[in-house]
Design a protein around this motif. Structure first.
Motif, PDB file in Angstrom:
ATOM      1  N   GLY A 238       0.823  -1.222   0.000  1.00 16.29           N
ATOM      2  CA  GLY A 238       0.000   0.000   0.000  1.00 16.29           C
ATOM      3  C   GLY A 238       0.846   1.256   0.000  1.00 16.29           C
ATOM      4  O   GLY A 238       0.424   2.298  -0.498  1.00 16.29           O
ATOM      5  N   GLY A 283      -1.014  -1.633   8.466  1.00 17.58           N
ATOM      6  CA  GLY A 283      -2.181  -0.754   8.572  1.00 17.58           C
ATOM      7  C   GLY A 283      -3.264  -1.377   9.434  1.00 17.58           C
ATOM      8  O   GLY A 283      -3.988  -0.681  10.145  1.00 17.58           O
ATOM      9  N   CYS A 288      -2.628   3.822   8.958  1.00 11.63           N
ATOM     10  CA  CYS A 288      -1.774   4.169   7.814  1.00 11.63           C
ATOM     11  C   CYS A 288      -0.485   4.866   8.235  1.00 11.63           C
ATOM     12  O   CYS A 288       0.486   4.894   7.489  1.00 11.63           O
ATOM     13  CB  CYS A 288      -2.551   5.034   6.825  1.00 11.63           C
ATOM     14  N   GLU A 291       2.157   2.486   7.700  1.00  8.49           N
ATOM     15  CA  GLU A 291       2.534   2.132   6.325  1.00  8.49           C
ATOM     16  C   GLU A 291       3.112   3.353   5.599  1.00  8.49           C
ATOM     17  O   GLU A 291       4.306   3.423   5.329  1.00  8.49           O
ATOM     18  CB  GLU A 291       1.323   1.585   5.566  1.00  8.49           C
ATOM     19  N   CYS A 330      -6.271   4.146   8.650  1.00  9.08           N
ATOM     20  CA  CYS A 330      -6.339   3.301   7.449  1.00  9.08           C
ATOM     21  C   CYS A 330      -7.808   3.040   7.158  1.00  9.08           C
ATOM     22  O   CYS A 330      -8.484   2.354   7.926  1.00  9.08           O
ATOM     23  CB  CYS A 330      -5.602   1.989   7.712  1.00  9.08           C
ATOM     24  N   ASP A 331      -8.311   3.607   6.055  1.00  6.64           N
ATOM     25  CA  ASP A 331      -9.742   3.491   5.753  1.00  6.64           C
ATOM     26  C   ASP A 331      -9.964   3.308   4.249  1.00  6.64           C
ATOM     27  O   ASP A 331     -10.616   4.127   3.599  1.00  6.64           O
ATOM     28  CB  ASP A 331     -10.489   4.737   6.265  1.00  6.64           C
ATOM     29  N   PRO A 332      -9.382   2.244   3.686  1.00  6.98           N
ATOM     30  CA  PRO A 332      -9.451   2.092   2.227  1.00  6.98           C
ATOM     31  C   PRO A 332     -10.886   1.856   1.726  1.00  6.98           C
ATOM     32  O   PRO A 332     -11.576   0.950   2.192  1.00  6.98           O
ATOM     33  CB  PRO A 332      -8.566   0.871   1.960  1.00  6.98           C
ATOM     34  N   CYS A 341      -5.249   5.494  -0.731  1.00  4.22           N
ATOM     35  CA  CYS A 341      -3.865   5.005  -0.713  1.00  4.22           C
ATOM     36  C   CYS A 341      -2.984   5.606  -1.814  1.00  4.22           C
ATOM     37  O   CYS A 341      -1.838   5.982  -1.552  1.00  4.22           O
ATOM     38  CB  CYS A 341      -3.872   3.489  -0.821  1.00  4.22           C
ATOM     39  N   ARG A 344      -2.189   9.237  -1.377  1.00  7.55           N
ATOM     40  CA  ARG A 344      -1.436   9.361  -0.127  1.00  7.55           C
ATOM     41  C   ARG A 344       0.053   9.101  -0.362  1.00  7.55           C
ATOM     42  O   ARG A 344       0.908   9.713   0.266  1.00  7.55           O
ATOM     43  CB  ARG A 344      -2.027   8.378   0.876  1.00  7.55           C
ATOM     44  N   GLU A 390      -7.862  -0.708   8.766  1.00  8.11           N
ATOM     45  CA  GLU A 390      -8.033  -1.594   7.617  1.00  8.11           C
ATOM     46  C   GLU A 390      -9.226  -2.540   7.730  1.00  8.11           C
ATOM     47  O   GLU A 390      -9.154  -3.682   7.292  1.00  8.11           O
ATOM     48  CB  GLU A 390      -6.739  -2.379   7.363  1.00  8.11           C
TER      49      GLU A 390
HETATM   50  S1  SF4 Z   1      -5.017   3.567   3.839  1.00 12.13           S
HETATM   51 FE1  SF4 Z   1      -4.260   2.288   2.151  1.00 12.13          FE
HETATM   52  S2  SF4 Z   1      -2.039   2.589   2.117  1.00 12.13           S
HETATM   53 FE2  SF4 Z   1      -2.772   3.317   4.080  1.00 12.13          FE
HETATM   54  S3  SF4 Z   1      -2.510   1.543   5.445  1.00 12.13           S
HETATM   55 FE3  SF4 Z   1      -4.619   1.501   4.668  1.00 12.13          FE
HETATM   56  S4  SF4 Z   1      -4.546   0.157   2.854  1.00 12.13           S
HETATM   57 FE4  SF4 Z   1      -2.392   0.741   3.357  1.00 12.13          FE
END
Ligand code: SF4
Length: 403
Positions: A238, A283, A288, A291, A330-332, A341, A344, A390
């Motif tokens: 990520g 994450g 995040c 990461e 982390c909030d994909p 992501c 970012r 996540e």
């Molecule tokens: S927001 Fe995206 S890049 Fe950041 S930790 Fe979560 S999955 Fe990974």
């Protein structure tokens, strides 16, 4: 700490914890049970919550299915106490009787761990004696050497061949990402942007062009990752766009040689390793900040080293790269490694160049050490509610409706 080869893993996206780790676990379990008539795999916590978007099930079934049928069981509400990315593999015989079970955790960056009395157990040796940057900084001051020389002293002699392969893979992912156009996989129908950023940036005057190009390079790698292309975890899938974007940009604009880039990669790997050892690069475990914050810190240190920073200035750059991402969640959206992501990564790459510049203006003296920020990041990660780690249940992921 382990070898930095375990931090920089060459593989396919989109997620080191949700695809690379589970794929590796499936390979190990298949090696143990090639005779199995069927497999059952239970995914827990974050792996189950965002596993469909991250293609966790595909990584596992691609590996096991050629040998025997696989049933995937999703348990997003069950978080095993040791780590939010738990998996249980079960092998069955022809009568449907269980012959073995294995619980394993995907702890970030493609790494696996088993729990043994509440402690992570992994089978690879520690190769670094010092686990904190402050100690290594003192070593540098005492010996007159730099961080990359500490890496050289601890790793086996093939580390430079490995880093050369890492660098070639990173460059290839930037170039492919700048060429590839079209829409990324998944329900968001997100258009790739790297090629447009690249063309537009080249039309601007020097200072804006520099910023636009670093954005383009980070987008290129992150888009490749989102499309399942080959990338290097730095420290995760990520966050894989930040380090290559900064290094590629500096090589293109300042003509740094490959060997100097590899030394910068060694230092960046050391920084990522320290975070991995003393906090987290996952994450799902710490948000995040763990990461993209770590990636920014790695890139900041690498850039500062390339520009001739002292060990104290490099430490300061690394500290700022992480400090100013503290608390980042982390909030994909839709469980895909796309929004937020990809953008970012572009922001973090630009931030790393700022951290380098900021530190370069100083003598390296500052109040909050890198090690302290790592400790605070870990505590902040522990304090974050799980919906920001996540699970795609909070933040941007909660309110976003695909168009
Ligand atoms: S927001 Fe995206 S890049 Fe950041 S930790 Fe979560 S999955 Fe990974």
């Amino acid at each position: 700490m382990k070898s930095i080869k375990e931090l920089y893993r060459i593989g396919t996206g989109p997620s080191s914890s949700h695809t690379m780790g589970p794929r590796k676990a499936a390979e190990i379990f298949l090696q143990r049970h090639p005779e199995a008539a069927a497999f059952k795999v239970t995914l827990y916590g974050s792996l189950a919550a965002t596993g469909k978007g991250h293609m966790t099930n595909v990584a596992i079934t691609d590996t096991l299915q050629p040998a025997a049928p696989v049933e995937i069981i999703w348990e997003p509400k069950i978080f095993l106490p040791f780590h939010p990315n738990g998996m249980k593999f079960v092998s069955l015989d022809a009568e449907g009787k269980e012959t073995d079970t294995w619980t394993v955790f995907s702890v970030g960056g493609g790494a696996l761990a088993e729990e043994s009395d509440g402690v992570a157990s992994v089978n690879t040796p520690d190769v670094y004696e010092m686990n904190h940057l402050t100690e290594i900084l003192h070593w540098c001051e005492r010996t007159g050497k730099s961080y990359w020389e500490y890496v050289k002293e601890c790793e086996e002699s093939d580390i430079w061949d490995y880093l050369a392969e890492v660098w070639e893979t990173m460059k290839a992912s930037v170039r492919r990402g700048l060429e590839n156009e079209g829409v990324l996989p998944g329900p968001l129908n997100l258009r790739r942007k790297a090629s447009t950023y690249y063309i537009r940036a080249r039309g601007y005057k020097a200072s804006l062009q520099s910023r636009g190009l670093v954005f383009a390079y980070a987008l290129a790698v992150s888009e490749e990752n989102a499309a399942g292309g080959t990338i290097v975890t730095a420290p995760t899938c990520g966050s894989c766009g930040v380090v290559p974007a900064v290094l590629y940009h500096l090589q293109q604009s300042r003509e740094f040689s490959d060997i100097r880039i590899m030394r910068a990669l060694a230092t960046a790997g050391l920084i990522g390793n320290i975070v991995k050892q003393n906090a987290s690069i996952s994450g799902a475990e710490a948000g995040c900040q763990a990461e993209v914050g770590t990636a920014c810190s790695m890139a900041s240190a690498a850039a500062n080293q390339l520009f001739g920073g002292s060990p104290a200035q490099i430490e300061y750059a690394a500290e700022m790269g992480l400090e100013h991402h503290l608390g980042m969640t982390c909030d994909p959206v839709c469980g895909l490694v796309q929004i937020p992501c990809i953008e970012r990564n572009a922001y973090a790459a630009a931030r790393a160049l700022d951290a380098n510049l900021y530190s370069s203006f100083t003598d390296g003296m500052h109040r909050v050490s890198f090690d302290k920020v790592v400790e605070v990041m870990k505590q902040t990660g522990n304090d974050l509610p799980s919906l920001y780690k996540e699970t795609s249940e909070g933040g941007l992921a909660k309110d976003y409706k695909p168009m």
